[in-house]
Design a protein around this motif. Structure first.
Motif, PDB file in Angstrom:
ATOM      1  N   TYR A  19       0.842  -1.195   0.000  1.00  0.00           N
ATOM      2  CA  TYR A  19       0.000   0.000   0.000  1.00  0.00           C
ATOM      3  C   TYR A  19       0.879   1.249   0.000  1.00  0.00           C
ATOM      4  O   TYR A  19       1.854   1.339   0.749  1.00  0.00           O
ATOM      5  CB  TYR A  19      -0.919   0.016   1.222  1.00  0.00           C
ATOM      6  N   TYR A  20       0.518   2.231  -0.820  1.00  0.00           N
ATOM      7  CA  TYR A  20       1.300   3.455  -0.914  1.00  0.00           C
ATOM      8  C   TYR A  20       1.261   4.231   0.402  1.00  0.00           C
ATOM      9  O   TYR A  20       0.200   4.462   0.980  1.00  0.00           O
ATOM     10  CB  TYR A  20       0.762   4.352  -2.031  1.00  0.00           C
ATOM     11  N   VAL A  21       2.445   4.677   0.848  1.00  0.00           N
ATOM     12  CA  VAL A  21       2.531   5.600   1.975  1.00  0.00           C
ATOM     13  C   VAL A  21       2.314   7.003   1.421  1.00  0.00           C
ATOM     14  O   VAL A  21       2.892   7.374   0.403  1.00  0.00           O
ATOM     15  CB  VAL A  21       3.902   5.493   2.671  1.00  0.00           C
ATOM     16  N   LEU A  22       1.482   7.807   2.098  1.00  0.00           N
ATOM     17  CA  LEU A  22       1.065   9.097   1.565  1.00  0.00           C
ATOM     18  C   LEU A  22       1.787  10.258   2.235  1.00  0.00           C
ATOM     19  O   LEU A  22       2.153  10.186   3.419  1.00  0.00           O
ATOM     20  CB  LEU A  22      -0.447   9.270   1.736  1.00  0.00           C
ATOM     21  N   ASP A  23       1.963  11.340   1.439  1.00  0.00           N
ATOM     22  CA  ASP A  23       2.524  12.565   2.003  1.00  0.00           C
ATOM     23  C   ASP A  23       1.392  13.452   2.497  1.00  0.00           C
ATOM     24  O   ASP A  23       0.220  13.068   2.444  1.00  0.00           O
ATOM     25  CB  ASP A  23       3.403  13.278   0.968  1.00  0.00           C
ATOM     26  N   GLU A  24       1.726  14.669   2.961  1.00  0.00           N
ATOM     27  CA  GLU A  24       0.692  15.519   3.554  1.00  0.00           C
ATOM     28  C   GLU A  24      -0.295  16.049   2.528  1.00  0.00           C
ATOM     29  O   GLU A  24      -1.336  16.604   2.901  1.00  0.00           O
ATOM     30  CB  GLU A  24       1.331  16.667   4.327  1.00  0.00           C
ATOM     31  N   ALA A  25      -0.010  15.869   1.251  1.00  0.00           N
ATOM     32  CA  ALA A  25      -0.981  16.198   0.207  1.00  0.00           C
ATOM     33  C   ALA A  25      -1.767  14.964  -0.213  1.00  0.00           C
ATOM     34  O   ALA A  25      -2.519  15.010  -1.187  1.00  0.00           O
ATOM     35  CB  ALA A  25      -0.269  16.800  -0.999  1.00  0.00           C
ATOM     36  N   LEU A  26      -1.584  13.866   0.518  1.00  0.00           N
ATOM     37  CA  LEU A  26      -2.254  12.593   0.262  1.00  0.00           C
ATOM     38  C   LEU A  26      -1.898  12.019  -1.110  1.00  0.00           C
ATOM     39  O   LEU A  26      -2.733  11.418  -1.787  1.00  0.00           O
ATOM     40  CB  LEU A  26      -3.773  12.730   0.404  1.00  0.00           C
ATOM     41  N   ASN A  27      -0.629  12.193  -1.491  1.00  0.00           N
ATOM     42  CA  ASN A  27      -0.092  11.607  -2.713  1.00  0.00           C
ATOM     43  C   ASN A  27       0.962  10.565  -2.358  1.00  0.00           C
ATOM     44  O   ASN A  27       1.646  10.692  -1.340  1.00  0.00           O
ATOM     45  CB  ASN A  27       0.552  12.682  -3.596  1.00  0.00           C
ATOM     46  N   PRO A  28       1.122   9.515  -3.193  1.00  0.00           N
ATOM     47  CA  PRO A  28       2.180   8.534  -2.946  1.00  0.00           C
ATOM     48  C   PRO A  28       3.556   9.201  -2.935  1.00  0.00           C
ATOM     49  O   PRO A  28       3.796  10.176  -3.658  1.00  0.00           O
ATOM     50  CB  PRO A  28       2.035   7.553  -4.113  1.00  0.00           C
ATOM     51  N   ILE A  29       4.455   8.678  -2.113  1.00  0.00           N
ATOM     52  CA  ILE A  29       5.785   9.263  -1.951  1.00  0.00           C
ATOM     53  C   ILE A  29       6.789   8.496  -2.804  1.00  0.00           C
ATOM     54  O   ILE A  29       6.971   7.283  -2.621  1.00  0.00           O
ATOM     55  CB  ILE A  29       6.216   9.231  -0.471  1.00  0.00           C
ATOM     56  N   TYR A  30       7.428   9.200  -3.722  1.00  0.00           N
ATOM     57  CA  TYR A  30       8.467   8.585  -4.557  1.00  0.00           C
ATOM     58  C   TYR A  30       9.830   8.863  -3.921  1.00  0.00           C
ATOM     59  O   TYR A  30      10.197  10.005  -3.669  1.00  0.00           O
ATOM     60  CB  TYR A  30       8.433   9.166  -5.972  1.00  0.00           C
TER      61      TYR A  30
END
Length: 316
Positions: free
Chosen positions: A163-174
């Motif tokens: 599952y993608y871990v999200l940043d504070e903008a709720l986007n996946p972190i690359y």
């Protein structure tokens, strides 16, 4: 039928259910970020047992000599005593206390370390912080305390289940690789090579989404250490109806606290399960003894019924 049979049987059922919950806790004693469940055994309401008897004397139509009303011509109720109708096990309640923090030295391990988080003034319970992850392709969000992350084939930060871990903008972190640094406030400093060779539009300094809620009891446990926000009826417009970003919570804002951050993120560490193995095994033994005691009560009733059937009613 002896009424105590039902009381003893309910005790056995309750002990079995608590034992199942304790077994589940023990099985997850090594699961990072796992929060144990606890339950309480409560009693059903007591019943007042009464005996119907014939009235003595006359003039008792308004009540018997014991103050009991009449139940029919020439009859009244006499209290015998109370009967306990058994017990039941409440549903498991998650305990959100922080588990031990273990150093792993692994770059992809990140632990949330709670520091003097405020308590809910109504319930007295401490609030909780969570990471956010994306479940499935429909964008559903779940919350977790398990910071044991990995990197998928495309270079994104994910949970062990993918599952993608999200940043504070709720986007996946690359991240591209594991050569990154996580600061105490959750910012991720990427490897310069990733910024030079990675896909266009990569956020050079993403920040882990750190959600806070005063009402963690509204979270519903799901598999793989994930929690789903259930909320409660009529709370859609409440300020804590959803876990909030740290910066959106006034009393956790660093500027309003004189620069004192009440939490920190620690890279190279992992939060272990908050299950106490010794205490859990002791509780399991207690429940086994409780089950065994109720079983002996049932055996006693069984022998009494056998005696009543074979001896008392026997004709000579």
């Amino acid at each position: 039928m002896f009424k105590g049979v039902y009381t003893a049987a309910s005790g056995m059922i309750s002990a079995e259910r608590v034992q199942e919950m304790l077994s589940h806790n023990l099985a997850n004693a090594q699961t990072p970020g796992y929060k144990q469940d606890r339950t309480a055994i409560r009693a059903f309401p007591e019943m007042l047992m009464q005996r119907i008897q014939a009235q003595q004397g006359t003039g008792l139509s308004g009540g018997s000599a014991r103050g009991m009303g009449t139940v029919g011509a020439g009859r009244s109720l006499t209290p015998i005593g109370t009967l306990h109708t058994g017990v039941y096990a409440q549903e498991g309640v998650p305990q959100f206390s922080q588990g031990p923090i273990q150093e792993t030295g692994r770059t992809l391990d990140v632990a949330i370390i709670d520091q003097s988080l405020p308590a809910n003034p109504e319930t007295g319970r401490q609030g909780q912080l969570f990471f956010a992850v994306q479940v499935g392709d429909d964008g559903e969000i779940r919350y977790t305390r398990n910071g044991q992350f990995a990197i998928d084939a495309e270079g994104y930060l994910v949970t062990p289940e993918g599952y993608y871990v999200l940043d504070e903008a709720l986007n996946p972190i690359y991240t591209g690789n594991d050569l990154f640094v996580v600061t105490e406030d959750g910012h991720i400093l990427l490897d310069p090579q990733v910024l030079a060779t990675g896909p266009a539009g990569v956020n050079p300094e993403p920040r882990l989404w750190l959600g806070y809620t005063e009402q963690p009891h509204h979270l519903v446990r799901e598999g793989h250490g994930l929690w789903r926000w259930a909320g409660a009826a009529g709370e859609a417009d409440e300020p804590f109806a959803e876990p909030q970003l740290i910066d959106a919570v006034p009393f956790l804002n660093a500027a309003q606290n004189g620069g004192n951050v009440t939490f920190r993120v620690q890279q190279g560490f992992i939060e272990q399960s908050n299950v106490d193995v010794s205490q859990t095994m002791t509780q399991m033994l207690m429940q086994y003894r409780l089950y065994e005691a109720n079983q002996r009560v049932l055996q006693t009733y069984d022998r009494s019924m056998e005696l009543a059937a074979n001896q008392i009613g026997k004709l000579y």
